[in-house]
Design an enzyme around this catalytic site. Structure first.
Site, PDB file in Angstrom:
ATOM      1  N   GLN A   1       0.811  -1.222   0.000  1.00 59.27           N
ATOM      2  CA  GLN A   1       0.000   0.000   0.000  1.00 59.27           C
ATOM      3  C   GLN A   1       0.843   1.270   0.000  1.00 59.27           C
ATOM      4  O   GLN A   1       0.329   2.345  -0.327  1.00 59.27           O
ATOM      5  CB  GLN A   1      -0.954   0.027   1.209  1.00 59.27           C
ATOM      6  CG  GLN A   1      -2.034  -1.051   1.146  1.00 59.27           C
ATOM      7  CD  GLN A   1      -2.962  -0.942   2.331  1.00 59.27           C
ATOM      8  OE1 GLN A   1      -2.682  -1.482   3.395  1.00 59.27           O
ATOM      9  NE2 GLN A   1      -4.054  -0.220   2.183  1.00 59.27           N
TER      10      GLN A   1
ATOM     11  N   HIS B   1      -3.560  -8.074   0.741  1.00 57.74           N
ATOM     12  CA  HIS B   1      -2.779  -7.069  -0.007  1.00 57.74           C
ATOM     13  C   HIS B   1      -1.451  -7.663  -0.486  1.00 57.74           C
ATOM     14  O   HIS B   1      -0.914  -7.245  -1.514  1.00 57.74           O
ATOM     15  CB  HIS B   1      -2.479  -5.851   0.878  1.00 57.74           C
ATOM     16  CG  HIS B   1      -3.611  -4.881   0.995  1.00 57.74           C
ATOM     17  ND1 HIS B   1      -4.116  -4.185  -0.075  1.00 57.74           N
ATOM     18  CD2 HIS B   1      -4.328  -4.477   2.074  1.00 57.74           C
ATOM     19  CE1 HIS B   1      -5.092  -3.387   0.341  1.00 57.74           C
ATOM     20  NE2 HIS B   1      -5.249  -3.538   1.626  1.00 57.74           N
TER      21      HIS B   1
HETATM   22 ZN    ZN Z   1      -6.677  -2.485   2.684  1.00 54.45          ZN
END
Ligand code: ZN
Length: 185
Positions: free
Chosen positions: A54, A149
């Site tokens: 991220q 993720h």
């Molecule tokens: Zn997330």
């Protein structure tokens, strides 16, 4: 310490499976800086979990910290800051449950996802020790969301009932049973 920008849905790197983090690098200064930055970024964005992809770092590392037990997800257990390196998830029972999830990479949206609700996590901790823990309930969802993720998966991929994918305002207005005012995550 630096707050790093969180990349958002549509950025192709969110869809790339992350690489295992080399165990012999865990003691490095680069690693210490990365973890400090992840914690700083998590706090700055007001999140409860952050995966390295991220912030556009393609390693299998995630951090989770739940300080406030009252969140927009309702009441959840206090979870001290911890670092999960090269984690693996094993469901312990067939039991599943659904929760509304949000994501710093999909700001302003919420979606309802069903997942296994009793899991074991095996991982390397930030002191290079192999460790494991069990999680139930919403916390189990948090781990699965963050570790997804690392495989290039977003929670939006797991929403089966698309009528339960909503902007936060509409979530609060039409879907939140508790009727609480919500804080951004
Ligand atoms: Zn997330």
């Amino acid at each position: 310490m630096t707050v790093r920008p969180v990349i958002r849905m549509g950025h192709p790197n969110l869809r790339v499976p992350a690489q295992p983090y080399p165990p012999d690098q865990i003691e490095s200064n680069d690693f210490a800086t990365l973890i400090e930055d992840m914690r700083e970024t998590l706090h700055a964005y007001g999140g409860i979990g952050l995966a390295a992809p991220q912030i556009d770092v393609g390693y299998r590392i995630a951090v989770i910290e739940i300080e406030e037990t009252q969140t927009r997800y309702g009441e959840i257990e206090h979870t001290p800051f911890d670092v999960y390196i090269n984690p693996r998830i094993t469901p312990i029972s067939d039991e599943t449950a659904g929760y509304w999830e949000g994501c710093l990479s999909v700001p302003g949206m919420m979606g309802y996802v069903e997942r296994p609700q009793h899991i074991r996590i095996d991982y390397t901790d930030r002191h290079s020790k192999t460790s494991s823990k069990e999680a139930h309930g919403f916390l189990a969802t948090v781990f699965q969301h963050e570790f997804d993720h690392l495989d290039g998966i977003l929670y939006v991929d797991r929403i089966e009932d698309k009528s339960r994918f909503a902007f936060e305002e509409e979530y609060i207005q039409f879907h939140d049973q508790r009727g609480q005012s919500q804080v951004p995550e």
